[in-house]
Design a protein around this motif. Structure first.
Motif, PDB file in Angstrom:
ATOM      1  N   THR A 191     -54.353  28.752   5.338  1.00  0.00           N
ATOM      2  CA  THR A 191     -55.203  28.189   4.277  1.00  0.00           C
ATOM      3  C   THR A 191     -56.222  27.216   4.868  1.00  0.00           C
ATOM      4  O   THR A 191     -57.375  27.186   4.433  1.00  0.00           O
ATOM      5  CB  THR A 191     -54.345  27.478   3.208  1.00  0.00           C
ATOM      6  OG1 THR A 191     -53.466  26.553   3.835  1.00  0.00           O
ATOM      7  CG2 THR A 191     -53.535  28.469   2.410  1.00  0.00           C
ATOM      8  N   THR A 192     -55.830  26.457   5.890  1.00  0.00           N
ATOM      9  CA  THR A 192     -56.779  25.543   6.547  1.00  0.00           C
ATOM     10  C   THR A 192     -57.914  26.324   7.190  1.00  0.00           C
ATOM     11  O   THR A 192     -59.093  25.946   7.100  1.00  0.00           O
ATOM     12  CB  THR A 192     -56.044  24.692   7.613  1.00  0.00           C
ATOM     13  OG1 THR A 192     -54.947  24.023   6.996  1.00  0.00           O
ATOM     14  CG2 THR A 192     -56.972  23.678   8.241  1.00  0.00           C
ATOM     15  N   LEU A 193     -57.571  27.435   7.846  1.00  0.00           N
ATOM     16  CA  LEU A 193     -58.559  28.299   8.500  1.00  0.00           C
ATOM     17  C   LEU A 193     -59.579  28.816   7.488  1.00  0.00           C
ATOM     18  O   LEU A 193     -60.799  28.742   7.705  1.00  0.00           O
ATOM     19  CB  LEU A 193     -57.829  29.470   9.173  1.00  0.00           C
ATOM     20  CG  LEU A 193     -58.690  30.571   9.777  1.00  0.00           C
ATOM     21  CD1 LEU A 193     -59.262  30.110  11.114  1.00  0.00           C
ATOM     22  CD2 LEU A 193     -57.880  31.854   9.985  1.00  0.00           C
ATOM     23  N   LEU A 194     -59.086  29.333   6.357  1.00  0.00           N
ATOM     24  CA  LEU A 194     -59.982  29.913   5.361  1.00  0.00           C
ATOM     25  C   LEU A 194     -60.819  28.845   4.656  1.00  0.00           C
ATOM     26  O   LEU A 194     -61.987  29.067   4.340  1.00  0.00           O
ATOM     27  CB  LEU A 194     -59.178  30.717   4.331  1.00  0.00           C
ATOM     28  CG  LEU A 194     -58.449  31.948   4.890  1.00  0.00           C
ATOM     29  CD1 LEU A 194     -57.714  32.686   3.780  1.00  0.00           C
ATOM     30  CD2 LEU A 194     -59.414  32.895   5.585  1.00  0.00           C
ATOM     31  N   GLU A 195     -60.228  27.673   4.416  1.00  0.00           N
ATOM     32  CA  GLU A 195     -60.995  26.582   3.790  1.00  0.00           C
ATOM     33  C   GLU A 195     -62.166  26.167   4.686  1.00  0.00           C
ATOM     34  O   GLU A 195     -63.275  25.929   4.209  1.00  0.00           O
ATOM     35  CB  GLU A 195     -60.091  25.378   3.519  1.00  0.00           C
ATOM     36  CG  GLU A 195     -59.211  25.558   2.279  1.00  0.00           C
ATOM     37  CD  GLU A 195     -58.163  24.469   2.151  1.00  0.00           C
ATOM     38  OE1 GLU A 195     -57.998  23.684   3.111  1.00  0.00           O
ATOM     39  OE2 GLU A 195     -57.489  24.407   1.110  1.00  0.00           O
ATOM     40  N   LYS A 196     -61.917  26.122   5.966  1.00  0.00           N
ATOM     41  CA  LYS A 196     -62.980  25.755   6.903  1.00  0.00           C
ATOM     42  C   LYS A 196     -64.075  26.823   6.920  1.00  0.00           C
ATOM     43  O   LYS A 196     -65.267  26.512   6.906  1.00  0.00           O
ATOM     44  CB  LYS A 196     -62.391  25.566   8.315  1.00  0.00           C
ATOM     45  CG  LYS A 196     -63.429  25.140   9.351  1.00  0.00           C
ATOM     46  CD  LYS A 196     -62.784  24.959  10.716  1.00  0.00           C
ATOM     47  CE  LYS A 196     -63.850  24.614  11.778  1.00  0.00           C
ATOM     48  NZ  LYS A 196     -63.258  24.495  13.132  1.00  0.00           N
ATOM     49  N   GLY A 197     -63.667  28.089   6.927  1.00  0.00           N
ATOM     50  CA  GLY A 197     -64.636  29.180   6.996  1.00  0.00           C
ATOM     51  C   GLY A 197     -65.463  29.325   5.728  1.00  0.00           C
ATOM     52  O   GLY A 197     -66.661  29.597   5.783  1.00  0.00           O
ATOM     53  N   LEU A 198     -64.836  29.122   4.567  1.00  0.00           N
ATOM     54  CA  LEU A 198     -65.556  29.312   3.306  1.00  0.00           C
ATOM     55  C   LEU A 198     -66.435  28.110   2.964  1.00  0.00           C
ATOM     56  O   LEU A 198     -67.423  28.257   2.248  1.00  0.00           O
ATOM     57  CB  LEU A 198     -64.557  29.591   2.170  1.00  0.00           C
ATOM     58  CG  LEU A 198     -63.872  30.955   2.265  1.00  0.00           C
ATOM     59  CD1 LEU A 198     -62.657  31.024   1.360  1.00  0.00           C
ATOM     60  CD2 LEU A 198     -64.844  32.074   1.913  1.00  0.00           C
ATOM     61  N   GLY A 199     -66.067  26.940   3.465  1.00  0.00           N
ATOM     62  CA  GLY A 199     -66.931  25.761   3.378  1.00  0.00           C
ATOM     63  C   GLY A 199     -67.496  25.498   2.000  1.00  0.00           C
ATOM     64  O   GLY A 199     -66.767  25.349   1.017  1.00  0.00           O
TER      65      GLY A 199
ATOM     66  N   VAL B  47     -66.099  36.888   4.933  1.00  0.00           N
ATOM     67  CA  VAL B  47     -65.647  35.695   5.676  1.00  0.00           C
ATOM     68  C   VAL B  47     -64.138  35.771   5.911  1.00  0.00           C
ATOM     69  O   VAL B  47     -63.651  35.590   7.034  1.00  0.00           O
ATOM     70  CB  VAL B  47     -66.004  34.403   4.904  1.00  0.00           C
ATOM     71  CG1 VAL B  47     -65.414  33.173   5.597  1.00  0.00           C
ATOM     72  CG2 VAL B  47     -67.519  34.262   4.763  1.00  0.00           C
ATOM     73  N   VAL B  48     -63.402  36.056   4.841  1.00  0.00           N
ATOM     74  CA  VAL B  48     -61.935  36.073   4.918  1.00  0.00           C
ATOM     75  C   VAL B  48     -61.452  37.153   5.884  1.00  0.00           C
ATOM     76  O   VAL B  48     -60.618  36.878   6.767  1.00  0.00           O
ATOM     77  CB  VAL B  48     -61.342  36.297   3.500  1.00  0.00           C
ATOM     78  CG1 VAL B  48     -59.874  36.664   3.591  1.00  0.00           C
ATOM     79  CG2 VAL B  48     -61.522  35.049   2.645  1.00  0.00           C
ATOM     80  N   THR B  49     -61.956  38.367   5.740  1.00  0.00           N
ATOM     81  CA  THR B  49     -61.469  39.460   6.608  1.00  0.00           C
ATOM     82  C   THR B  49     -61.844  39.209   8.064  1.00  0.00           C
ATOM     83  O   THR B  49     -61.040  39.474   8.973  1.00  0.00           O
ATOM     84  CB  THR B  49     -62.028  40.820   6.143  1.00  0.00           C
ATOM     85  OG1 THR B  49     -63.446  40.716   5.974  1.00  0.00           O
ATOM     86  CG2 THR B  49     -61.419  41.254   4.839  1.00  0.00           C
ATOM     87  N   HIS B  50     -63.038  38.669   8.303  1.00  0.00           N
ATOM     88  CA  HIS B  50     -63.456  38.405   9.694  1.00  0.00           C
ATOM     89  C   HIS B  50     -62.563  37.348  10.341  1.00  0.00           C
ATOM     90  O   HIS B  50     -62.073  37.536  11.462  1.00  0.00           O
ATOM     91  CB  HIS B  50     -64.919  37.947   9.711  1.00  0.00           C
ATOM     92  CG  HIS B  50     -65.388  37.487  11.057  1.00  0.00           C
ATOM     93  ND1 HIS B  50     -65.575  38.357  12.113  1.00  0.00           N
ATOM     94  CD2 HIS B  50     -65.683  36.237  11.535  1.00  0.00           C
ATOM     95  CE1 HIS B  50     -65.967  37.676  13.186  1.00  0.00           C
ATOM     96  NE2 HIS B  50     -66.026  36.384  12.850  1.00  0.00           N
ATOM     97  N   LEU B  51     -62.333  36.233   9.631  1.00  0.00           N
ATOM     98  CA  LEU B  51     -61.546  35.139  10.226  1.00  0.00           C
ATOM     99  C   LEU B  51     -60.080  35.523  10.402  1.00  0.00           C
ATOM    100  O   LEU B  51     -59.454  35.149  11.404  1.00  0.00           O
ATOM    101  CB  LEU B  51     -61.665  33.880   9.364  1.00  0.00           C
ATOM    102  CG  LEU B  51     -63.049  33.203   9.350  1.00  0.00           C
ATOM    103  CD1 LEU B  51     -63.061  32.021   8.405  1.00  0.00           C
ATOM    104  CD2 LEU B  51     -63.448  32.753  10.756  1.00  0.00           C
ATOM    105  N   LEU B  52     -59.517  36.246   9.429  1.00  0.00           N
ATOM    106  CA  LEU B  52     -58.105  36.633   9.562  1.00  0.00           C
ATOM    107  C   LEU B  52     -57.907  37.606  10.718  1.00  0.00           C
ATOM    108  O   LEU B  52     -56.910  37.537  11.435  1.00  0.00           O
ATOM    109  CB  LEU B  52     -57.601  37.253   8.247  1.00  0.00           C
ATOM    110  CG  LEU B  52     -57.431  36.282   7.075  1.00  0.00           C
ATOM    111  CD1 LEU B  52     -56.947  37.007   5.836  1.00  0.00           C
ATOM    112  CD2 LEU B  52     -56.464  35.151   7.417  1.00  0.00           C
TER     113      LEU B  52
END
Length: 1154
Positions: free
Chosen positions: A519-527, A626-631
């Motif tokens: 969740t921290t990863l996605l919060e940072k990416g979605l900004g 964003v989500v699919t790329h970061l995951l």
């Protein structure tokens, strides 16, 4: 109090001080409030309660009529005290009544308490009679009876230590049941079984030894209790969803099976383990044992593991604390019960890491200790105080503590903040009560508390209904959701993210270990695109005692909810640091191959990420990319394991060839041409009067036309030409031409004393202006125009605009009625009302909704999906465009208890919910456009609505410009049509929500858009050849007919065929001929079927009259001639009237008889 204590002393035997009262433990309360029965007799129906089934007059709320003596009777002392109390403790009498009614509904009756007490007494006796076992090694489990499984994942299996069973030293009832704060319908009673000291050793803290002994203790208990006929069900579960802490669930046998669930929690004596070994900085799971290899540094701390042990040792002290705080304060108990209902409705209290009823009780205790809550407060005040605290306090930054000790050996709050995302310490100062709560869950609680406080501060009449009675499932609360499946992929994510210490700490639970980092990863990416990210909590499983415990991968699906920021959705650029900055390396590592160097207009060279998205529809789905790329980059979760639910309904708004846009861009293009034409009208030279205003009056100009118009250029060979009128006509040997609807606009001319004062003369002057307007546009701008007495059609860049000249005083002149004495009075006439609606109300509404679209870009998609669905149900004729637009606007202007939708998907779900649950009979839907209505004015509107209810339409929609008459629903719907829409929406909502929450795909998303045809008496099937909007059908045809348009539109010298829709013309003829016998239903967007319903009165024999024989036959009944419908002739007429258009008439004779 004494009788209660004596009763439980009798049931449970001796207990430590304070434990005989109804306390609460850390056990999750599996509690769900029942709301079906809250509308009891005598309670005022809530504002969103469904109800349009009775006739218009029945069941209306009527003002209470009192005699003069009753009106002026002096209040009694009791009434005065109650009024004073209500004023101080609640903000209205209605709210007090609603709260009291709800508390009555969710509380246990005394009768049920007695039955539960009797069952608890029996359970206590049975537990104490379970025989002991001889001592054996922990790994030697051969003594367990065949078929009984240990409810624990024993990985790795080898562990030191020995175990033997002895009956518990003490059995104590703990939990909210004793305190009186448990809520129905699922009543769970927690019982703490204190294991004898002889079973445990000092080193049991290490390497899961204590937890394995605990599991073996339960397994032996389960075997013996399962053989007892007292129990109908003996099953294992997890405490709080924690895999290291199984519990045993006991339910009574027979008719009381649903009465109660007793949950057994084995625990050590409270002083058995040394507290210093359970600090968050200590390690109690050795890497050499768990991983088979020693780490290069010291063993990592195991804060979650240590907390699980501490929770078991603290059960007694927590009970004592809560009984001291809540025991003699009924207002606090009421507040805790209300808060539990609040959490339950928001799905925040269930599963591992949920914000449980126990946590909220401890929070109330904390606020009492800090004097932010007083024991004399009412339940409502407690609710407000706790919500205010949650809304303004971030426990992820500044933790709180119930500990009053200044002992220097106690760990500091900073130590807990390093180990846990959310910090709330119990009175010992060593146990973090929020150890399992993730930062995302707490931020969701904070977000909900803020929304609730805003709602309570607004003091709306339906605040109680929205706050405590409206469920907020994830799919309806968040704009987009995504499902991660299968869960076993999270194991790979733990390896990729190097989460070995977390896995060791959580006993191999890779879901809990990876949840925070993901969740921290996605919060940072979605900004800036993200307002809130929340996650589902795996449901707490139950399983039979002869089954192995469910594996982590069997916990269902991990679902994440994204609440999007409308302002951040339009950008396609993630701007990074300048190339020579040290942060650039981190930016490149975070975004991987997506990051690239770019030179910007100011000359700066920066790292940046650009997402390809041309249309608003694609920009809304950038979070998916964003989500699919970061995951995939950071967590080794491929995109086929991410099921993203955000744009499935977009297909319903897309044309057959247009799959990259949902039409917002096409609408914006049409509005640009409208603006150009407006400027031309403003600048026209040669008009006798100047133009004072140009206003739009069409759904296109408020972004709510379901399928936006496109520029058209007719292929001349497809039509017959009328050269003298520069017009085209359809040809009989060709398919029906494309449907072109003119975009209507109103042109107001300045006032002048030269205007005539008679209606007919004004009409003639207006006709002259229409002709002059066409002439000037043709001369000065070279536009093709066609003028009539009522309007002027203008062809501009492939779009047809219909300009209507308006004179501001004309509606008033139409209202003038002259009496025989020559007196003039004003009276509304159908013609004056229609003119006022078209030239005043409609332009104002179009302007207001155009502004709403600028504030909320999702409004267009929501309104268009709503209209598409209503029309697909064949009910579009009953509802005006404007009425449905206003219902959609209400979702944005009055979104409580949600935030305004940022995606068409969630907006459409809320539209279905609003339609199906709003009490249309007893409440007006107030749509406060531009926030013009004050709270006092809204109260006044509701009062006048009740007084005038019988004279108002079935569906009443109020706006600031239309406060009394509900202009947009005057012509429909009827009560039956509205009831049908309510029923269809209530059926569609759960089906669609289930589809969207299915982690393996929604299946056929168009299911809820297909109309139920089995309810119709006759179906008239049409030829697709003559349906101009055939391609707009819910199930788009693979191929359709050429409609006479050129592929590349350009300038045209001929006016296209306007508003030509054979099915609609046929429907108008059917209604004119047979409207007294039947109702006709059709989907104007490409429907191939017309549904016919016979009116119930049409089959009743009518007295014979020669003037009424149309469609009837004469029969003799009891010696008299009467008229009955001639069904065969009518069906034949259906086919004859639609010759060439009607393919077949399907009579469903099993549904009706003459």
């Amino acid at each position: 109090k004494r009788s209660e204590r004596e009763r439980f002393a009798r049931v449970m035997g001796p207990a430590p001080t304070g434990q005989q009262l109804r306390g609460a433990t850390g056990g999750p309360e599996v509690i769900e409030p029942s709301f079906e029965g809250t509308g009891k007799k005598g309670k005022k129906p809530s504002s969103r309660k469904r109800g349009v089934t009775e006739s218009q007059v029945e069941n209306l709320l009527q003002p209470v009529k009192l005699s003069k003596a009753e009106l002026y009777k002096e209040p009694t002392n009791e009434e005065l005290n109650r009024l004073r109390e209500t004023e101080i403790l609640f903000h209205s009498s209605l709210l007090r009544l609603q709260v009291e009614e709800l508390l009555k509904e969710v509380r246990l009756s005394e009768k049920k308490k007695d039955r539960i007490d009797a069952f608890l007494l029996e359970v206590n006796h049975r537990i104490k009679r379970v025989p002991s076992t001889p001592e054996s090694e922990l790994t030697d489990q051969a003594w367990l009876p065949a078929g009984i499984r240990v409810p624990f994942h024993q990985v790795p299996y080898t562990v030191k230590g020995s175990f033997h069973f002895l009956p518990p030293a003490q059995v104590t009832v703990v939990g909210s049941y004793l305190l009186g704060t448990c809520i129905r319908p699922d009543i769970t009673v927690d019982m703490a079984l204190t294991m004898p000291r002889e079973i445990l050793q000092d080193k049991d803290l290490l390497n899961q030894r204590y937890f394995r002994k605990r599991a073996l203790y339960l397994a032996h208990l389960a075997h013996h209790l399962a053989q007892d006929p007292l129990f109908g069900s003996v099953r294992f579960s997890y405490t709080n969803g924690c895999h290291m802490k199984p519990s045993l669930l006991l339910r009574p046998h027979g008719k009381d099976e649903r009465l109660v669930t007793v949950r057994l929690h084995p625990c050590p004596p409270s002083d058995f383990f040394r507290p210093c070994r359970l600090l968050p900085t200590k390690n109690n799971v050795r890497s050499a044992w768990y991983r088979g290899q020693s780490p290069p540094e010291d063993d990592p701390p195991t804060p979650h593991y240590n907390t699980c042990v501490l929770q078991d040792t603290a059960l007694g002290s927590h009970v004592q604390l809560l009984s001291n705080v809540l025991g003699s304060a009924p207002g606090l108990k009421d507040g805790v019960a209300l808060l539990k209902v609040w959490l339950r409705q928001r799905e925040l209290d269930k599963g591992l890491g949920g914000f449980s009823g126990f946590l909220i009780s401890m929070l109330v205790a904390f606020l009492v200790s800090t004097r932010k809550i007083h024991t004399t407060m009412s339940g409502y005040q407690v609710l407000r105080s706790v919500l205010q605290f949650l809304a303004t306090t971030d426990l992820t930054v500044n933790g709180i503590s119930l500990c009053l000790s200044s002992d220097p050996s106690l760990p500091a709050l900073a130590d807990f903040h390093q180990a846990f995302p959310v910090v709330f310490l119990d009175p010992s100062g060593r146990l973090n009560l929020c150890a399992d709560v993730t930062a995302s869950t707490y931020h969701q609680v904070q977000h909900e508390a803020r929304l609730s406080m805003t709602l309570l501060d607004s003091k709306t009449d339906d605040g109680f209904q929205l706050l405590l009675m409206t469920p907020k499932p994830m799919i309806r609360a968040f704009d987009h959701v995504l499902h991660l499946r299968p869960l076993s992929r999270l194991q790979a994510a733990c390896h990729q993210l190097k989460l070995w210490p977390e896995l060791q700490d959580n006993g191999g639970d890779y879901i809990s270990a990876s949840l925070g980092p993901l969740t921290t990863l996605l919060e940072k990416g979605l900004g800036s695109r993200l307002q809130l990210l929340a996650h589902s909590r795996p449901p707490v499983p139950e399983w039979d005692i002869n089954q192995d415990p469910p594996k982590h991968k069997d916990s269902g699906t991990l679902t994440l909810g994204l609440l999007l920021q409308p302002e951040g959705l339009t950008t396609v650029l993630e701007l990074g640091p300048e190339a020579d900055q040290p942060e650039a390396v981190e930016f490149r590592q975070f975004w991987g191959s997506r990051s690239e160097l770019r030179r910007f207009q100011d000359g700066a060279i920066r790292e940046a990420v650009v997402w390809e998205a041309a249309s608003l529809c694609q920009k809304r789905l950038i979070p998916h990319k964003v989500v699919t790329h970061l995951l995939a980059l950071h967590a080794d979760i491929p995109d086929n394991c991410v099921h993203y639910v955000g744009g499935f309904l977009d297909a319903l708004l897309q044309g057959l060839k247009e799959t990259s846009s949902t039409g917002e861009e096409a609408l914006a293009v049409a509005i640009c041409y409208y603006d150009d034409l407006s400027r031309m009208l403003w600048g026209l030279e040669g008009l006798p009067l100047t133009v004072s205003a140009v206003q739009g009056a069409h759904p296109v100009l408020r972004y709510t036309e379901v399928f936006p118009p496109t520029p058209v250029q007719p292929a001349c060979s497809f039509y017959e030409q009328l050269r003298e009128r520069a017009s085209l006509l359809p040809r009989l040997d060709k398919p029906c031409p494309a449907y072109v609807e003119p975009i209507s606009m109103v042109c107001h001319l300045e006032g002048s004393g030269q205007w005539p004062q008679e209606a007919e003369a004004i009409r003639r002057v207006r006709a002259a202006f229409q002709l002059r307007l066409a002439e000037l546009l043709r001369q000065q701008h070279g536009l093709l125009c066609r003028a009539t007495a009522t309007h002027t059609d203008v062809l501009k860049d492939g779009f047809v605009f219909r300009i209507r000249v308006a004179y501001q005083r004309e509606p008033q002149i139409l209202k003038e009625v002259r009496s025989p004495q020559g007196m003039i009075s004003l009276r509304d006439t159908p013609e004056s009302l229609r003119l006022e609606r078209d030239t005043r109300h409609l332009p104002l509404l179009t302007s207001a909704l155009h502004g709403l679209q600028q504030q909320h870009p999702a409004f267009s998609g929501v309104a268009r999906l709503a209209k598409r669905w209503v029309r697909a149900q064949l009910l579009g004729e009953g509802f005006s465009d404007e009425s449905l637009d206003l219902v959609a606007a209400a979702l944005f202007l009055h979104p409580e208890p949600f935030t305004p939708p940022s995606s068409p998907q969630v907006g459409f779900l809320r539209f279905l919910s609003l339609v199906s649950t709003f009490d249309w009979k007893n409440n007006p839907l107030i749509v406060n456009l531009n926030n013009e209505l004050t709270a006092e004015e809204q109260v006044e509107i509701r009062s006048s609505f009740l007084a005038a209810r019988t004279r108002l339409p079935v569906m009443v929609i109020i706006t600031p410009q239309d406060r009394k008459s509900s202009v947009w629903t005057q012509d429909g719907p009827s009560a039956q049509i509205l009831q049908q829409l309510v029923i269809l929406a209530a059926k569609a909502l759960p089906v669609l929500e289930k589809q969207l929450m299915d982690p393996w795909g929604p299946g056929d998303i168009r299911t809820v858009f297909r109309p139920p045809l089995d309810m119709y008496d006759v179906l008239i099937h049409l030829y697709a050849r003559h349906i101009p909007r055939h391609r707009q059908a819910v199930d788009s045809p693979a191929a359709s007919f050429c409609r006479g348009l050129l592929n590349k539109p350009g300038p045209s010298s001929l006016m296209p065929v306007l508003g030509y829709d054979p099915p609609q013309l046929y429907l108008a003829q059917l209604r004119a001929a047979f409207g007294d016998l039947a109702l006709f239903f059709y989907d104007q967007h490409g429907g191939e079927v017309i549904g016919v319903l016979w009116k119930p009165t049409s089959f009743q024999p009518q007295p014979f009259k020669a003037s009424s024989t149309k469609g009837h036959m004469v029969v003799s009944q009891s010696g008299e001639l009467v008229l009955l419908p001639n069904i065969e002739a009518i069906l034949e007429d259906f086919a004859v009237m639609g010759e060439g258009l009607v393919q077949a008439v399907e009579a469903r004779s099993e549904r009706w008889t003459v």
